[in-house]
Scaffold this motif. Structure first.
Motif, PDB file in Angstrom:
ATOM      1  N   THR A  53     -12.991  54.275  60.915  1.00 40.85           N
ATOM      2  CA  THR A  53     -14.323  54.766  60.563  1.00 40.85           C
ATOM      3  C   THR A  53     -14.300  55.540  59.256  1.00 40.85           C
ATOM      4  O   THR A  53     -15.164  55.358  58.387  1.00 40.85           O
ATOM      5  N   ALA A  54     -13.306  56.414  59.094  1.00 35.21           N
ATOM      6  CA  ALA A  54     -13.219  57.233  57.880  1.00 35.21           C
ATOM      7  C   ALA A  54     -13.025  56.363  56.642  1.00 35.21           C
ATOM      8  O   ALA A  54     -13.692  56.532  55.627  1.00 35.21           O
ATOM      9  N   LEU A  55     -12.082  55.418  56.728  1.00 37.05           N
ATOM     10  CA  LEU A  55     -11.834  54.562  55.580  1.00 37.05           C
ATOM     11  C   LEU A  55     -13.025  53.663  55.270  1.00 37.05           C
ATOM     12  O   LEU A  55     -13.312  53.376  54.110  1.00 37.05           O
ATOM     13  N   GLU A  56     -13.711  53.208  56.316  1.00 35.74           N
ATOM     14  CA  GLU A  56     -14.895  52.379  56.104  1.00 35.74           C
ATOM     15  C   GLU A  56     -15.981  53.158  55.374  1.00 35.74           C
ATOM     16  O   GLU A  56     -16.620  52.646  54.452  1.00 35.74           O
ATOM     17  N   GLN A  57     -16.172  54.430  55.772  1.00 37.56           N
ATOM     18  CA  GLN A  57     -17.186  55.251  55.109  1.00 37.56           C
ATOM     19  C   GLN A  57     -16.800  55.529  53.663  1.00 37.56           C
ATOM     20  O   GLN A  57     -17.650  55.499  52.767  1.00 37.56           O
ATOM     21  N   VAL A  58     -15.509  55.812  53.424  1.00 40.53           N
ATOM     22  CA  VAL A  58     -15.058  56.035  52.050  1.00 40.53           C
ATOM     23  C   VAL A  58     -15.312  54.803  51.206  1.00 40.53           C
ATOM     24  O   VAL A  58     -15.771  54.877  50.065  1.00 40.53           O
ATOM     25  N   SER A  59     -15.025  53.625  51.762  1.00 40.96           N
ATOM     26  CA  SER A  59     -15.252  52.378  51.041  1.00 40.96           C
ATOM     27  C   SER A  59     -16.731  52.177  50.722  1.00 40.96           C
ATOM     28  O   SER A  59     -17.098  51.780  49.613  1.00 40.96           O
ATOM     29  N   GLN A  60     -17.602  52.468  51.699  1.00 42.86           N
ATOM     30  CA  GLN A  60     -19.029  52.261  51.497  1.00 42.86           C
ATOM     31  C   GLN A  60     -19.598  53.234  50.468  1.00 42.86           C
ATOM     32  O   GLN A  60     -20.433  52.867  49.641  1.00 42.86           O
ATOM     33  N   VAL A  61     -19.146  54.476  50.527  1.00 42.33           N
ATOM     34  CA  VAL A  61     -19.695  55.492  49.628  1.00 42.33           C
ATOM     35  C   VAL A  61     -19.191  55.316  48.205  1.00 42.33           C
ATOM     36  O   VAL A  61     -19.944  55.423  47.236  1.00 42.33           O
ATOM     37  N   THR A  62     -17.894  55.027  48.059  1.00 39.95           N
ATOM     38  CA  THR A  62     -17.304  54.953  46.724  1.00 39.95           C
ATOM     39  C   THR A  62     -17.355  53.561  46.127  1.00 39.95           C
ATOM     40  O   THR A  62     -17.213  53.408  44.908  1.00 39.95           O
ATOM     41  N   VAL A  92     -25.644  59.986  59.416  1.00 40.27           N
ATOM     42  CA  VAL A  92     -26.528  59.298  58.469  1.00 40.27           C
ATOM     43  C   VAL A  92     -26.069  57.859  58.271  1.00 40.27           C
ATOM     44  O   VAL A  92     -26.876  56.915  58.281  1.00 40.27           O
ATOM     45  N   ASN A  93     -24.762  57.680  58.102  1.00 41.46           N
ATOM     46  CA  ASN A  93     -24.226  56.335  57.909  1.00 41.46           C
ATOM     47  C   ASN A  93     -24.494  55.446  59.118  1.00 41.46           C
ATOM     48  O   ASN A  93     -24.874  54.274  58.983  1.00 41.46           O
ATOM     49  N   ALA A  94     -24.328  56.007  60.324  1.00 43.05           N
ATOM     50  CA  ALA A  94     -24.555  55.238  61.545  1.00 43.05           C
ATOM     51  C   ALA A  94     -26.025  54.863  61.702  1.00 43.05           C
ATOM     52  O   ALA A  94     -26.354  53.726  62.077  1.00 43.05           O
ATOM     53  N   VAL A  95     -26.911  55.811  61.415  1.00 41.59           N
ATOM     54  CA  VAL A  95     -28.351  55.546  61.547  1.00 41.59           C
ATOM     55  C   VAL A  95     -28.792  54.484  60.547  1.00 41.59           C
ATOM     56  O   VAL A  95     -29.568  53.568  60.884  1.00 41.59           O
ATOM     57  N   VAL A  96     -28.316  54.583  59.315  1.00 39.16           N
ATOM     58  CA  VAL A  96     -28.680  53.598  58.290  1.00 39.16           C
ATOM     59  C   VAL A  96     -28.186  52.208  58.689  1.00 39.16           C
ATOM     60  O   VAL A  96     -28.904  51.207  58.553  1.00 39.16           O
ATOM     61  N   ASN A  97     -26.957  52.133  59.193  1.00 47.27           N
ATOM     62  CA  ASN A  97     -26.419  50.841  59.629  1.00 47.27           C
ATOM     63  C   ASN A  97     -27.178  50.284  60.828  1.00 47.27           C
ATOM     64  O   ASN A  97     -27.307  49.060  60.985  1.00 47.27           O
ATOM     65  N   LEU A  98     -27.663  51.180  61.674  1.00 50.00           N
ATOM     66  CA  LEU A  98     -28.389  50.736  62.855  1.00 50.00           C
ATOM     67  C   LEU A  98     -29.776  50.209  62.506  1.00 50.00           C
ATOM     68  O   LEU A  98     -30.238  49.215  63.086  1.00 50.00           O
ATOM     69  N   LEU A  99     -30.435  50.849  61.557  1.00 53.00           N
ATOM     70  CA  LEU A  99     -31.824  50.508  61.239  1.00 53.00           C
ATOM     71  C   LEU A  99     -31.967  49.425  60.180  1.00 53.00           C
ATOM     72  O   LEU A  99     -33.023  48.800  60.080  1.00 53.00           O
ATOM     73  N   THR A 100     -30.934  49.223  59.376  1.00 50.11           N
ATOM     74  CA  THR A 100     -31.043  48.261  58.282  1.00 50.11           C
ATOM     75  C   THR A 100     -29.802  47.382  58.208  1.00 50.11           C
ATOM     76  O   THR A 100     -28.746  47.713  58.759  1.00 50.11           O
ATOM     77  N   ASP A 101     -29.932  46.289  57.495  1.00 55.80           N
ATOM     78  CA  ASP A 101     -28.819  45.387  57.218  1.00 55.80           C
ATOM     79  C   ASP A 101     -28.432  45.514  55.749  1.00 55.80           C
ATOM     80  O   ASP A 101     -29.257  45.919  54.918  1.00 55.80           O
ATOM     81  N   PRO A 102     -27.182  45.174  55.397  1.00 54.46           N
ATOM     82  CA  PRO A 102     -26.788  45.206  53.978  1.00 54.46           C
ATOM     83  C   PRO A 102     -27.719  44.344  53.139  1.00 54.46           C
ATOM     84  O   PRO A 102     -28.025  43.202  53.489  1.00 54.46           O
ATOM     85  N   GLY A 103     -28.174  44.883  52.040  1.00 55.42           N
ATOM     86  CA  GLY A 103     -29.103  44.166  51.184  1.00 55.42           C
ATOM     87  C   GLY A 103     -30.554  44.436  51.485  1.00 55.42           C
ATOM     88  O   GLY A 103     -31.444  44.033  50.719  1.00 55.42           O
ATOM     89  N   ASP A 104     -30.830  45.139  52.580  1.00 46.59           N
ATOM     90  CA  ASP A 104     -32.205  45.489  52.933  1.00 46.59           C
ATOM     91  C   ASP A 104     -32.743  46.493  51.927  1.00 46.59           C
ATOM     92  O   ASP A 104     -32.080  47.477  51.588  1.00 46.59           O
ATOM     93  N   ALA A 105     -33.972  46.271  51.454  1.00 44.09           N
ATOM     94  CA  ALA A 105     -34.564  47.162  50.449  1.00 44.09           C
ATOM     95  C   ALA A 105     -34.777  48.568  50.985  1.00 44.09           C
ATOM     96  O   ALA A 105     -34.811  49.540  50.214  1.00 44.09           O
TER      97      ALA A 105
END
Length: 279
Positions: free
Chosen positions: A64-73, A151-164
């Motif tokens: 989870t930590a590495l995934e978040q680092v990858s997504q943020v950076t 925040v990361n979990a909620v965003v992933n739950l409510l939207t898909d990658p590429g969602d505006a």
């Protein structure tokens, strides 16, 4: 146009716009570059080891930590795989121990103290140190990491990658996190509504920085990794963190200047008067 004429125009522009004049003065007063570098250094030297040690004792956190680092950076999957391959969790567990774990977690508060001192410097407040300040920074670091995960979990739950809608939710979440962070680390000595513009600016630029990083960081990290191995990944992370620190400092500083700028204050008061009369 020669350099002297261009400089004269810039000086004239700055003289007629108080916000620009104050910005230049405040950048020098708060030591903008030093503050940004300090936050970046503390992020790398304190937060990263803490995440590794926590992942060793709570293995489910490493992915989870590495995934978040990858997504943020925007580092990319290759860098994440290399970091995961370099981390020997069994060795970390055997060599750290309970005392080492406690020291690592407590030392992570140095990042919180760096951010706290930055906010205090920007808002010209006395530093709150001692056990009270250290305790507040310790609690903030844990809460800050937890909020980022939520925040990361909620965003992933409510939207898909590429969602505006995804970037908008990320901006709202990041702004809320920094709004609460600034109020907590300033011990409530600055009114919440005064901190809101700085938090929104920080959240906005932070998300845009992360989105932009997704375009150039993977290639940069992979190039560094090929040349220097794990050291190259760390160098790339350090570069990214310097920009991240500058966003935090710049957002807080510009937020204060906006709420104290006489032109903006007069405009807001006039708008409030008009709205009040129209009711």
């Amino acid at each position: 146009m020669n350099v002297a004429a261009l400089r004269g125009r810039v000086d004239t522009l700055v003289a007629h716009i108080p916000l620009l004049r104050n910005l230049g003065t405040e950048i020098i007063r708060i030591e903008f570059v030093d503050r940004s570098m300090l936050i970046a250094a503390q992020s790398l030297l304190a937060m990263v080891p803490m995440l590794v040690v926590l992942a060793a004792f709570l293995p489910h956190l490493i992915g989870t930590a590495l995934e978040q680092v990858s997504q943020v950076t925007g580092f990319g999957d290759e860098a994440v795989r290399q970091v995961a391959g370099e981390v020997d969790l069994d060795q970390v567990r055997s060599e750290t121990g309970a005392v080492g774990l406690a020291i690592t977690i407590v030392s992570a508060t140095s990042f919180g103290r760096a951010v706290q001192r930055m906010f205090e410097r920007v808002w010209e407040r006395e530093h709150v140190g001692g056990l009270r300040g250290a305790g507040r920074c310790f609690l903030w670091v844990g809460t800050w990491l937890g909020c980022l995960g939520v925040v990361n979990a909620v965003v992933n739950l409510l939207t898909d990658p590429g969602d505006a809608l995804r970037p908008l939710l990320q901006i709202v979440g990041a702004s809320a996190v920094w709004w609460g962070s600034s109020w907590v680390l300033l011990f409530g000595r600055v009114r919440g509504w005064l901190l809101l513009p700085g938090a929104v600016l920080t959240g906005l630029v932070q998300v845009l920085y992360g989105l932009g990083s997704a375009w150039f960081m993977p290639a940069y990290v992979e190039s560094n990794a090929e040349q220097f191995g794990m050291l190259g990944v760390i160098l790339a992370l350090s570069t990214w963190l310097i920009g991240f620190g500058g966003i935090i400092v710049g957002g807080a500083l510009l937020g204060r200047l906006l709420v104290e700028d006489p032109v903006i204050v007069r405009t807001v008061l006039r708008a409030r008067t008009v709205l009040t009369r129209s009711r």
